[in-house]
Scaffold this active site. Structure first.
Site, PDB file in Angstrom:
ATOM      1  N   GLU A 238      -6.205   6.980  -1.357  1.00  0.00           N
ATOM      2  CA  GLU A 238      -6.141   5.795  -0.508  1.00  0.00           C
ATOM      3  C   GLU A 238      -6.723   4.573  -1.219  1.00  0.00           C
ATOM      4  OE1 GLU A 238      -4.598   5.300   2.148  1.00  0.00           O
ATOM      5  OE2 GLU A 238      -4.043   7.335   2.676  1.00  0.00           O
TER       6      GLU A 238
ATOM      7  N   HIS B 207       1.503   4.273  -3.107  1.00  0.00           N
ATOM      8  CA  HIS B 207       1.371   5.739  -3.055  1.00  0.00           C
ATOM      9  C   HIS B 207       2.474   6.406  -3.875  1.00  0.00           C
ATOM     10  CE1 HIS B 207      -1.947   6.531  -0.387  1.00  0.00           C
ATOM     11  NE2 HIS B 207      -1.441   5.846   0.629  1.00  0.00           N
TER      12      HIS B 207
ATOM     13  N   HIS C 160       0.834  -1.209   0.000  1.00  0.00           N
ATOM     14  CA  HIS C 160       0.000   0.000   0.000  1.00  0.00           C
ATOM     15  C   HIS C 160       0.868   1.259   0.000  1.00  0.00           C
ATOM     16  CE1 HIS C 160      -3.499   2.520   1.192  1.00  0.00           C
ATOM     17  NE2 HIS C 160      -2.569   3.184   1.871  1.00  0.00           N
ATOM     18  N   GLU C 161       1.880   1.299   0.846  1.00  0.00           N
ATOM     19  CA  GLU C 161       2.716   2.490   0.942  1.00  0.00           C
ATOM     20  C   GLU C 161       3.545   2.704  -0.329  1.00  0.00           C
ATOM     21  OE1 GLU C 161       2.364   4.664   3.297  1.00  0.00           O
ATOM     22  OE2 GLU C 161       0.916   3.391   4.336  1.00  0.00           O
TER      23      GLU C 161
END
Length: 266
Positions: free
Chosen positions: A187, A128, A124-125
């Protein structure tokens, strides 16, 4: 020379910016080149390493390295070597920065119960960064920061430094005392991309739902730092549940190819 109104200055900045499309087709305003945003990530990571205590637990560091390396090995850019650091802190948090940097706090490892759940957060990070959310956020700071500087000048007051604003925009709010949150669309994009990354790396995407369930149990109603600006637990878990049919085949196709299972050595 007369001062230029703030709205006119903003218009002048916007007229020279680059417009891109995000992975889901959403329009993005990006003011910085890849080289510039990577330099910001490099500088911010060096500052964090000076401020935070880095873990000396070799077994823990090897475990986190293993998970992060498997995720980054499936990225399109094979030339970038990602720097992974484990920070000794009770924070339930992690981050990724442009330029190839990943930070994981030991507090997260008490909530992410296995390699698959840790891969959920790291994927997820990293997503980004891949989706240029960092550039998008820092670009927003550049535009709104101009207005803040004008307001400070008009009031004769001091403000936070550009460096602090940029670090907050890069997701490092706990270090500078505030955070400029990613939006719901950003997100959701990171969730979509992140769960696909973990599946391609041979991590079980069904564990992503368990990870966020664990997160929901931490810290009461407010939850851990990692979730302070994120969608609700229920909304996120529902979305990930709907994605399982899409990403599970990627996992099944890749899991048998994985040679380095990631476990903390006893």
């Amino acid at each position: 020379m007369k001062s230029i109104p703030a709205l006119l200055l903003s218009a002048l900045i916007l007229s020279g910016c680059a417009t891109h499309q995000s992975p889901t087709g959403r329009g993005q305003t990006l003011l910085f080149s890849s080289q510039e945003i990577n330099q910001m990530g490099d500088a911010s990571f060096e500052q964090i390493k000076k401020q935070e205590k880095m873990s000396k637990d070799s077994k823990l560091v090897t475990y986190v390295d293993c998970v992060a390396n498997r995720v980054t090995q499936v990225l399109p850019d094979k030339s970038l070597k990602w720097d992974v650091v484990v920070f000794e802190s009770e924070q339930v948090n992690a981050f990724a920065l442009p330029g190839g940097h990943i930070g994981v706090y030991t507090g997260l490892l008490k909530v992410a119960e296995n390699e698959d759940q840790l891969a959920t957060v790291i994927g997820h990070e990293v997503a980004h960064v891949l989706a240029h959310h960092s550039n998008e956020q820092v670009s927003r700071v550049q535009m709104t920061g101009l207005g803040m500087q004008l307001a400070d000048a008009a009031l004769g007051a001091g403000g936070v430094s550009n460096k602090d604003l940029y670090m907050a925009a890069l997701g490092l709010g706990t270090q500078v005392g505030f955070i400029l949150p990613y939006g719901r669309e950003q997100e959701n994009e990171a969730d979509i991309m992140g769960v696909e990354l973990m599946a391609r790396a041979g991590f079980d995407p069904s564990q992503s739902m368990l990870l966020w369930q664990n997160m929901a149990k931490v810290g009461g109603e407010q939850g851990p730092e990692l979730l302070s600006t994120h969608p609700s637990h229920g909304h996120r878990i529902d979305d990930l549940s709907q994605m399982q049919a899409q990403v599970m085949p990627l996992y099944l196709a890749s899991k048998n190819k994985v040679k380095n299972r990631c476990q903390i050595a006893k």
